[in-house]
Design a protein around this motif. Structure first.
Motif, PDB file in Angstrom:
ATOM      1  N   ALA A 159      43.437 134.583 -29.436  1.00  0.00           N
ATOM      2  CA  ALA A 159      43.851 135.691 -28.570  1.00  0.00           C
ATOM      3  C   ALA A 159      43.407 136.996 -29.213  1.00  0.00           C
ATOM      4  O   ALA A 159      43.992 137.447 -30.197  1.00  0.00           O
ATOM      5  N   ASN A 160      42.325 137.562 -28.691  1.00  0.00           N
ATOM      6  CA  ASN A 160      41.798 138.820 -29.220  1.00  0.00           C
ATOM      7  C   ASN A 160      42.401 139.983 -28.433  1.00  0.00           C
ATOM      8  O   ASN A 160      41.922 140.333 -27.357  1.00  0.00           O
ATOM      9  N   LEU A 161      43.449 140.571 -28.967  1.00  0.00           N
ATOM     10  CA  LEU A 161      44.194 141.621 -28.271  1.00  0.00           C
ATOM     11  C   LEU A 161      43.758 142.986 -28.806  1.00  0.00           C
ATOM     12  O   LEU A 161      44.267 143.475 -29.823  1.00  0.00           O
ATOM     13  N   PHE A 162      42.806 143.601 -28.121  1.00  0.00           N
ATOM     14  CA  PHE A 162      42.269 144.892 -28.544  1.00  0.00           C
ATOM     15  C   PHE A 162      42.761 145.986 -27.599  1.00  0.00           C
ATOM     16  O   PHE A 162      42.345 146.054 -26.448  1.00  0.00           O
ATOM     17  N   PHE A 163      43.664 146.822 -28.122  1.00  0.00           N
ATOM     18  CA  PHE A 163      44.233 147.923 -27.357  1.00  0.00           C
ATOM     19  C   PHE A 163      43.506 149.236 -27.628  1.00  0.00           C
ATOM     20  O   PHE A 163      43.860 150.263 -27.064  1.00  0.00           O
ATOM     21  N   ALA A 184      47.572 129.869 -27.635  1.00  0.00           N
ATOM     22  CA  ALA A 184      46.715 130.535 -28.619  1.00  0.00           C
ATOM     23  C   ALA A 184      47.126 130.096 -30.020  1.00  0.00           C
ATOM     24  O   ALA A 184      48.315 129.999 -30.325  1.00  0.00           O
ATOM     25  N   ASN A 185      46.143 129.831 -30.862  1.00  0.00           N
ATOM     26  CA  ASN A 185      46.432 129.377 -32.222  1.00  0.00           C
ATOM     27  C   ASN A 185      46.529 130.510 -33.225  1.00  0.00           C
ATOM     28  O   ASN A 185      47.060 130.335 -34.318  1.00  0.00           O
ATOM     29  N   PHE A 186      46.009 131.677 -32.865  1.00  0.00           N
ATOM     30  CA  PHE A 186      46.182 132.869 -33.702  1.00  0.00           C
ATOM     31  C   PHE A 186      45.906 134.113 -32.866  1.00  0.00           C
ATOM     32  O   PHE A 186      45.277 134.041 -31.803  1.00  0.00           O
ATOM     33  N   SER A 200      55.135 132.646 -34.488  1.00  0.00           N
ATOM     34  CA  SER A 200      54.993 131.437 -35.287  1.00  0.00           C
ATOM     35  C   SER A 200      53.532 131.078 -35.517  1.00  0.00           C
ATOM     36  O   SER A 200      53.235 130.054 -36.123  1.00  0.00           O
ATOM     37  N   ILE A 201      52.593 131.907 -35.039  1.00  0.00           N
ATOM     38  CA  ILE A 201      51.169 131.681 -35.247  1.00  0.00           C
ATOM     39  C   ILE A 201      50.611 132.819 -36.094  1.00  0.00           C
ATOM     40  O   ILE A 201      51.199 133.902 -36.157  1.00  0.00           O
ATOM     41  N   PRO A 202      49.485 132.594 -36.783  1.00  0.00           N
ATOM     42  CA  PRO A 202      48.914 133.637 -37.641  1.00  0.00           C
ATOM     43  C   PRO A 202      48.518 134.885 -36.872  1.00  0.00           C
ATOM     44  O   PRO A 202      48.067 134.820 -35.727  1.00  0.00           O
ATOM     45  N   VAL A 203      48.681 136.028 -37.522  1.00  0.00           N
ATOM     46  CA  VAL A 203      48.272 137.318 -36.977  1.00  0.00           C
ATOM     47  C   VAL A 203      47.231 137.934 -37.910  1.00  0.00           C
ATOM     48  O   VAL A 203      47.434 137.975 -39.131  1.00  0.00           O
ATOM     49  N   ILE A 204      46.132 138.397 -37.329  1.00  0.00           N
ATOM     50  CA  ILE A 204      45.091 139.089 -38.082  1.00  0.00           C
ATOM     51  C   ILE A 204      45.063 140.538 -37.621  1.00  0.00           C
ATOM     52  O   ILE A 204      44.940 140.814 -36.431  1.00  0.00           O
ATOM     53  N   ASN A 205      45.176 141.446 -38.570  1.00  0.00           N
ATOM     54  CA  ASN A 205      45.158 142.878 -38.265  1.00  0.00           C
ATOM     55  C   ASN A 205      43.705 143.352 -38.154  1.00  0.00           C
ATOM     56  O   ASN A 205      42.970 143.381 -39.144  1.00  0.00           O
ATOM     57  N   ALA A 252      35.724 133.405 -42.637  1.00  0.00           N
ATOM     58  CA  ALA A 252      36.473 132.965 -43.816  1.00  0.00           C
ATOM     59  C   ALA A 252      37.968 133.150 -43.624  1.00  0.00           C
ATOM     60  O   ALA A 252      38.775 132.283 -43.994  1.00  0.00           O
ATOM     61  N   VAL A 253      38.369 134.280 -43.038  1.00  0.00           N
ATOM     62  CA  VAL A 253      39.789 134.546 -42.794  1.00  0.00           C
ATOM     63  C   VAL A 253      40.358 133.552 -41.793  1.00  0.00           C
ATOM     64  O   VAL A 253      41.417 132.950 -42.011  1.00  0.00           O
ATOM     65  N   ILE A 254      39.661 133.368 -40.675  1.00  0.00           N
ATOM     66  CA  ILE A 254      40.148 132.459 -39.631  1.00  0.00           C
ATOM     67  C   ILE A 254      40.249 131.042 -40.168  1.00  0.00           C
ATOM     68  O   ILE A 254      41.260 130.354 -39.973  1.00  0.00           O
ATOM     69  N   GLU A 255      39.217 130.598 -40.854  1.00  0.00           N
ATOM     70  CA  GLU A 255      39.184 129.252 -41.412  1.00  0.00           C
ATOM     71  C   GLU A 255      40.358 129.029 -42.361  1.00  0.00           C
ATOM     72  O   GLU A 255      41.010 127.989 -42.337  1.00  0.00           O
ATOM     73  N   THR A 256      40.622 130.039 -43.179  1.00  0.00           N
ATOM     74  CA  THR A 256      41.718 129.943 -44.137  1.00  0.00           C
ATOM     75  C   THR A 256      43.070 129.855 -43.436  1.00  0.00           C
ATOM     76  O   THR A 256      43.915 129.027 -43.778  1.00  0.00           O
ATOM     77  N   LEU A 257      43.279 130.697 -42.440  1.00  0.00           N
ATOM     78  CA  LEU A 257      44.559 130.706 -41.727  1.00  0.00           C
ATOM     79  C   LEU A 257      44.804 129.417 -40.958  1.00  0.00           C
ATOM     80  O   LEU A 257      45.947 128.997 -40.780  1.00  0.00           O
ATOM     81  N   LEU A 258      43.748 128.770 -40.496  1.00  0.00           N
ATOM     82  CA  LEU A 258      43.896 127.532 -39.741  1.00  0.00           C
ATOM     83  C   LEU A 258      43.983 126.297 -40.626  1.00  0.00           C
ATOM     84  O   LEU A 258      44.092 125.179 -40.122  1.00  0.00           O
ATOM     85  N   ASN A 259      43.986 126.520 -41.918  1.00  0.00           N
ATOM     86  CA  ASN A 259      44.132 125.416 -42.865  1.00  0.00           C
ATOM     87  C   ASN A 259      45.609 125.042 -42.971  1.00  0.00           C
ATOM     88  O   ASN A 259      46.207 125.044 -44.035  1.00  0.00           O
ATOM     89  N   GLN A 260      46.211 124.759 -41.812  1.00  0.00           N
ATOM     90  CA  GLN A 260      47.621 124.387 -41.699  1.00  0.00           C
ATOM     91  C   GLN A 260      48.558 125.377 -42.369  1.00  0.00           C
ATOM     92  O   GLN A 260      49.583 125.010 -42.938  1.00  0.00           O
ATOM     93  N   GLY A 261      48.164 126.661 -42.354  1.00  0.00           N
ATOM     94  CA  GLY A 261      49.028 127.699 -42.905  1.00  0.00           C
ATOM     95  C   GLY A 261      49.104 127.702 -44.408  1.00  0.00           C
ATOM     96  O   GLY A 261      49.862 128.448 -44.994  1.00  0.00           O
ATOM     97  N   GLY A 262      48.306 126.862 -45.064  1.00  0.00           N
ATOM     98  CA  GLY A 262      48.369 126.782 -46.520  1.00  0.00           C
ATOM     99  C   GLY A 262      47.432 127.760 -47.186  1.00  0.00           C
ATOM    100  O   GLY A 262      46.739 128.531 -46.549  1.00  0.00           O
TER     101      GLY A 262
END
Length: 309
Positions: free
Chosen positions: A40-44, A93-95, A114-119, A284-294
């Motif tokens: 979910a790319n939420l660009f305001f 949405a997964n993030f 409950s899903i990852p947020v990227i600033n 790299a950021v997305i891949e890391t966050l989707l690594n089951q939150g670890g």
């Protein structure tokens, strides 16, 4: 790592792992993820480089971006940012990738979802993925951070890029200096201010900033004030830089304002390389966050990619 909203809570190890993973992707590529994911790319706020590099990063990873435009969304009906984000979380949405004019909003959402947020930029707060791509560019140039002298030049007070970079660079052992108009100093940042001419002499990396007109209450004519000659990178100043020094800029570039147009693509400039690195940094950021939150583990990722391949 559960979210990527600030550089303040990132350790040297965490940052270096992301930098090295992004560099690895730039050299070796990466196979798409086998599971189905939605972003979910939420660009305001308006965005070209950040938004499009996230879309490219997501598609390279096999992730489906969910379209969102504020002018045709329920935001126009008064829906809150929280309810908008919660809606995307609810439909699968997964993030969340969020750009918004309100400072600290990404942190607030990270605490509520409950899903990852990227600033992807929050007002004058932070822009951590821009910082990461800048770090990747510096790493590719120098193969280290400790002891490098980095000068961030321009509209420090209103720049989220300046804030994220100053924090991350300090964490990695760089010597950080700031320069700019007196009115644009940010005394909350514990770094030494120098003049632009001093900056030229000491910088291994000169990081120029766009003037954040949209965040200024008082508008002024940059050309009448001779901003370039007083505070920007002129051809004469560039000639006095260290032989190995490089020029960075998060863009969009105001040619002839913070930098002479002749220098945007000069031999020292890494501006368009930064843009290229924006894709791998965000992968790299997305891949890391989707690594089951670890926490990110480069060895495990390499093993997984080898198995997929």
């Amino acid at each position: 790592m559960e979210h990527f909203v600030t550089m303040k809570d990132k350790t040297e190890t965490e940052i270096l792992q992301l930098v090295r993973r992004a560099h690895h992707i730039s050299q070796k590529g990466v196979n798409p993820l086998q599971e189905q994911y939605f972003a979910a790319n939420l660009f305001f706020e308006p965005s070209t480089r950040t938004k499009m590099s996230f879309v490219v990063a997501e598609r390279k990873l096999g992730i489906e971006p969910l379209d969102f435009m504020t002018d045709v969304s329920s935001v126009t009906k008064g829906e809150s940012i929280y309810d908008t984000a919660k809606t995307f979380e609810s439909i699968g949405a997964n993030f969340i990738v969020l750009r918004h004019q309100q400072e600290n909003i990404a942190n607030q959402l990270a605490e509520s979802l409950s899903i990852p947020v990227i600033n992807a930029g929050d007002g004058t707060g932070e822009h951590p993925t821009q910082s990461l791509l800048d770090l990747v560019t510096i790493y590719q140039e120098f193969k280290q951070f400790s002891g490098l002298k980095v000068v961030i030049a321009g509209d420090i007070k209103h720049s989220r890029v300046a804030r994220s970079n100053a924090i991350a660079l300090s964490t990695l052992g760089c010597e950080v200096y700031l320069t700019g108009k007196d009115e644009w100093h940010d005394e909350s940042l514990p770094y030494h201010y120098v003049s632009m001419d001093e900056a030229i002499e000491i910088a291994d990396v000169l990081m120029l900033l766009r003037i954040q007109h949209e965040r200024h209450q008082d508008q002024f004519n940059l050309y009448q004030e001779s901003y370039l000659e007083k505070y920007g990178l002129t051809v004469e100043r560039e000639a006095n830089m260290k032989k190995h020094a490089i020029i960075l800029h998060p863009a969009p570039v105001n040619r002839g304002v913070e930098i002479d147009t002749k220098l945007v693509e000069c031999e020292r400039s890494r501006i368009f390389k930064q843009m290229k690195n924006g894709v791998v940094a965000r992968m790299a950021v997305i891949e890391t966050l989707l690594n089951q939150g670890g926490n990110f583990n480069e060895e495990n990722f390499n093993k997984r990619q080898a198995n997929i391949g």
